[in-house]
Design a protein around this motif. Structure first.
Motif, PDB file in Angstrom:
ATOM      1  N   GLU A 269       0.745  -1.192   0.023  1.00 51.90           N
ATOM      2  CA  GLU A 269       0.073   0.091  -0.029  1.00 51.90           C
ATOM      3  C   GLU A 269       1.051   1.266   0.049  1.00 51.90           C
ATOM      4  OE1 GLU A 269      -1.154   1.186   4.725  1.00 51.90           O
ATOM      5  OE2 GLU A 269      -2.268  -0.385   3.616  1.00 51.90           O
ATOM      6  N   LEU A 270       2.179   1.207   0.404  1.00 51.42           N
ATOM      7  CA  LEU A 270       2.771   2.142   0.389  1.00 51.42           C
ATOM      8  C   LEU A 270       4.313   1.963   0.186  1.00 51.42           C
ATOM      9  CD1 LEU A 270       3.221   5.440   1.426  1.00 51.42           C
ATOM     10  CD2 LEU A 270       3.676   4.402   3.656  1.00 51.42           C
ATOM     11  N   PHE A 271       5.065   3.032  -0.814  1.00 54.17           N
ATOM     12  CA  PHE A 271       6.500   2.909  -0.702  1.00 54.17           C
ATOM     13  C   PHE A 271       7.195   3.971   0.009  1.00 54.17           C
ATOM     14  CE2 PHE A 271       5.714   1.750  -5.523  1.00 54.17           C
ATOM     15  CZ  PHE A 271       6.007   0.346  -5.392  1.00 54.17           C
ATOM     16  N   VAL A 272       8.166   3.406   1.016  1.00 55.60           N
ATOM     17  CA  VAL A 272       9.020   4.340   1.781  1.00 55.60           C
ATOM     18  C   VAL A 272      10.456   4.528   1.250  1.00 55.60           C
ATOM     19  CG1 VAL A 272      10.002   4.885   3.932  1.00 55.60           C
ATOM     20  CG2 VAL A 272       7.438   3.961   3.731  1.00 55.60           C
ATOM     21  N   ILE A 273      10.524   5.724   0.592  1.00 55.30           N
ATOM     22  CA  ILE A 273      12.171   5.730   0.117  1.00 55.30           C
ATOM     23  C   ILE A 273      12.894   6.799   0.962  1.00 55.30           C
ATOM     24  CG2 ILE A 273      13.161   6.728  -2.085  1.00 55.30           C
ATOM     25  CD1 ILE A 273      10.862   6.014  -3.639  1.00 55.30           C
ATOM     26  N   GLY A 274      13.916   6.222   1.273  1.00 56.23           N
ATOM     27  CA  GLY A 274      15.292   7.233   2.004  1.00 56.23           C
ATOM     28  C   GLY A 274      15.303   8.398   1.359  1.00 56.23           C
ATOM     29  N   GLU A 275      15.444   9.365   2.046  1.00 56.02           N
ATOM     30  CA  GLU A 275      15.956  10.833   1.530  1.00 56.02           C
ATOM     31  C   GLU A 275      17.049  11.215   2.521  1.00 56.02           C
ATOM     32  OE1 GLU A 275      13.818  15.055   1.751  1.00 56.02           O
ATOM     33  OE2 GLU A 275      12.802  13.546   3.017  1.00 56.02           O
ATOM     34  N   PRO A 276      18.169  11.122   1.556  1.00 51.56           N
ATOM     35  CA  PRO A 276      19.637  11.461   2.069  1.00 51.56           C
ATOM     36  C   PRO A 276      19.822  13.050   2.233  1.00 51.56           C
ATOM     37  CG  PRO A 276      19.715  10.924  -0.168  1.00 51.56           C
ATOM     38  CD  PRO A 276      18.220  10.598   0.349  1.00 51.56           C
ATOM     39  N   LYS A 277      20.248  13.292   3.556  1.00 47.21           N
ATOM     40  CA  LYS A 277      20.380  14.936   3.776  1.00 47.21           C
ATOM     41  C   LYS A 277      21.566  15.068   4.401  1.00 47.21           C
ATOM     42  CE  LYS A 277      15.596  15.856   4.779  1.00 47.21           C
ATOM     43  NZ  LYS A 277      14.593  16.221   5.855  1.00 47.21           N
ATOM     44  N   GLN A 278      22.198  16.278   4.033  1.00 51.47           N
ATOM     45  CA  GLN A 278      23.197  16.511   4.815  1.00 51.47           C
ATOM     46  C   GLN A 278      23.086  16.894   6.234  1.00 51.47           C
ATOM     47  OE1 GLN A 278      26.254  16.542   2.790  1.00 51.47           O
ATOM     48  NE2 GLN A 278      25.443  16.646   1.080  1.00 51.47           N
ATOM     49  N   MET A 279      24.401  17.083   7.002  1.00 53.17           N
ATOM     50  CA  MET A 279      24.110  17.415   8.407  1.00 53.17           C
ATOM     51  C   MET A 279      23.285  18.641   8.613  1.00 53.17           C
ATOM     52  SD  MET A 279      24.980  14.869  10.071  1.00 53.17           S
ATOM     53  CE  MET A 279      25.121  15.720  11.797  1.00 53.17           C
ATOM     54  N   ASN A 280      23.529  19.847   7.748  1.00 53.72           N
ATOM     55  CA  ASN A 280      22.572  20.798   7.714  1.00 53.72           C
ATOM     56  C   ASN A 280      21.500  21.020   7.386  1.00 53.72           C
ATOM     57  OD1 ASN A 280      23.179  20.875   4.928  1.00 53.72           O
ATOM     58  ND2 ASN A 280      24.475  22.860   4.881  1.00 53.72           N
ATOM     59  N   ASN A 281      20.881  19.720   7.054  1.00 53.40           N
ATOM     60  CA  ASN A 281      19.506  19.424   6.626  1.00 53.40           C
ATOM     61  C   ASN A 281      19.323  19.775   5.136  1.00 53.40           C
ATOM     62  OD1 ASN A 281      17.386  18.060   7.955  1.00 53.40           O
ATOM     63  ND2 ASN A 281      16.021  20.055   8.070  1.00 53.40           N
ATOM     64  N   THR A 282      20.062  19.803   4.222  1.00 52.12           N
ATOM     65  CA  THR A 282      19.901  20.379   2.853  1.00 52.12           C
ATOM     66  C   THR A 282      20.143  18.998   2.367  1.00 52.12           C
ATOM     67  OG1 THR A 282      22.356  20.578   2.625  1.00 52.12           O
ATOM     68  CG2 THR A 282      20.975  22.634   3.036  1.00 52.12           C
ATOM     69  N   ALA A 283      19.641  18.769   0.928  1.00 52.03           N
ATOM     70  CA  ALA A 283      19.420  17.477   0.396  1.00 52.03           C
ATOM     71  C   ALA A 283      21.178  17.318  -0.196  1.00 52.03           C
ATOM     72  CB  ALA A 283      18.648  17.698  -1.054  1.00 52.03           C
ATOM     73  N   SER A 284      21.362  15.958  -0.025  1.00 53.10           N
ATOM     74  CA  SER A 284      22.650  15.524  -0.375  1.00 53.10           C
ATOM     75  C   SER A 284      22.726  15.533  -1.980  1.00 53.10           C
ATOM     76  CB  SER A 284      22.830  14.023   0.129  1.00 53.10           C
ATOM     77  OG  SER A 284      22.234  13.151  -0.587  1.00 53.10           O
ATOM     78  N   GLU A 285      24.003  15.077  -2.664  1.00 53.79           N
ATOM     79  CA  GLU A 285      24.266  15.034  -3.993  1.00 53.79           C
ATOM     80  C   GLU A 285      23.277  14.067  -4.637  1.00 53.79           C
ATOM     81  OE1 GLU A 285      27.896  14.840  -5.111  1.00 53.79           O
ATOM     82  OE2 GLU A 285      28.440  16.343  -3.756  1.00 53.79           O
ATOM     83  N   SER A 286      22.946  12.878  -3.971  1.00 55.95           N
ATOM     84  CA  SER A 286      22.335  11.757  -4.508  1.00 55.95           C
ATOM     85  C   SER A 286      20.730  11.617  -4.628  1.00 55.95           C
ATOM     86  CB  SER A 286      22.576  10.645  -3.492  1.00 55.95           C
ATOM     87  OG  SER A 286      22.373  10.594  -2.399  1.00 55.95           O
ATOM     88  N   GLU A 287      20.253  12.844  -4.120  1.00 59.56           N
ATOM     89  CA  GLU A 287      18.826  13.309  -4.223  1.00 59.56           C
ATOM     90  C   GLU A 287      18.280  13.342  -5.469  1.00 59.56           C
ATOM     91  OE1 GLU A 287      14.797  13.676  -2.838  1.00 59.56           O
ATOM     92  OE2 GLU A 287      16.636  12.906  -2.060  1.00 59.56           O
ATOM     93  N   ILE A 288      19.386  13.769  -6.497  1.00 60.35           N
ATOM     94  CA  ILE A 288      19.086  14.040  -7.809  1.00 60.35           C
ATOM     95  C   ILE A 288      18.485  12.752  -8.562  1.00 60.35           C
ATOM     96  CG2 ILE A 288      19.933  15.074  -9.935  1.00 60.35           C
ATOM     97  CD1 ILE A 288      21.686  17.074  -8.560  1.00 60.35           C
ATOM     98  N   SER A 289      19.432  11.866  -8.412  1.00 55.45           N
ATOM     99  CA  SER A 289      19.004  10.612  -8.957  1.00 55.45           C
ATOM    100  C   SER A 289      17.972   9.880  -8.238  1.00 55.45           C
ATOM    101  CB  SER A 289      20.462   9.527  -9.122  1.00 55.45           C
ATOM    102  OG  SER A 289      20.879   9.240  -7.691  1.00 55.45           O
TER     103      SER A 289
END
Length: 136
Positions: free
Chosen positions: A51-71
């Motif tokens: 019923e649901l997909f949960v996908i990890g969200e990689p973040k930097q220590m300052n809470n910004t998105a990491s580089e892998s977020e683009i892919s």
């Protein structure tokens, strides 16, 4: 109830974890070559109700998105196109790889087995899913 499936997305391989039908326990399912991930999910969905997909969200220590977020965003667009009936939620995945490695140590796996990156990805997906379940 249907299961919840978590994905620890990586550019080479992705770890997958799944709940039981009551959505109480998160268990590692497998690790899949990322190029085969959509077809794996389609095959899995033909046998099991999710019923649901949960996908990890990689973040930097300052809470910004990491580089892998683009892919990951590209994958999510493709997933929504191929399997539009299942919603997607994101969960912060900071430190899951380190936690997975520590889990391997704590469970007594020897050094050669701890080098298995596919197992780390599967355990990371399980940690992501467990984190989601605890937040509900």
């Amino acid at each position: 109830m249907a299961r919840i499936l978590a994905i620890d997305y990586g550019t080479k391989r992705s770890g997958i974890a799944i709940t039981d039908e009551l959505q109480i326990i998160a268990s590692g399912l497998t690790t899949v070559n990322t190029i085969d991930l959509i077809s794996f999910l389609q095959t899995y969905l033909s046998k099991e109700s999710v019923e649901l997909f949960v996908i990890g969200e990689p973040k930097q220590m300052n809470n910004t998105a990491s580089e892998s977020e683009i892919s990951i965003q590209e994958f999510i667009k493709k997933l929504r196109k191929e399997i539009p009936s299942i919603p997607i939620e994101r969960v912060d995945e900071r430190f899951t790889s380190k936690m997975a490695f520590q889990t391997m140590i704590d469970s007594g796996l020897n050094k050669s087995k701890r080098k298995n990156k596919a197992l780390i990805d599967e355990i990371s997906a399980t940690i992501i899913l467990q984190s989601y379940l605890q937040s509900k």
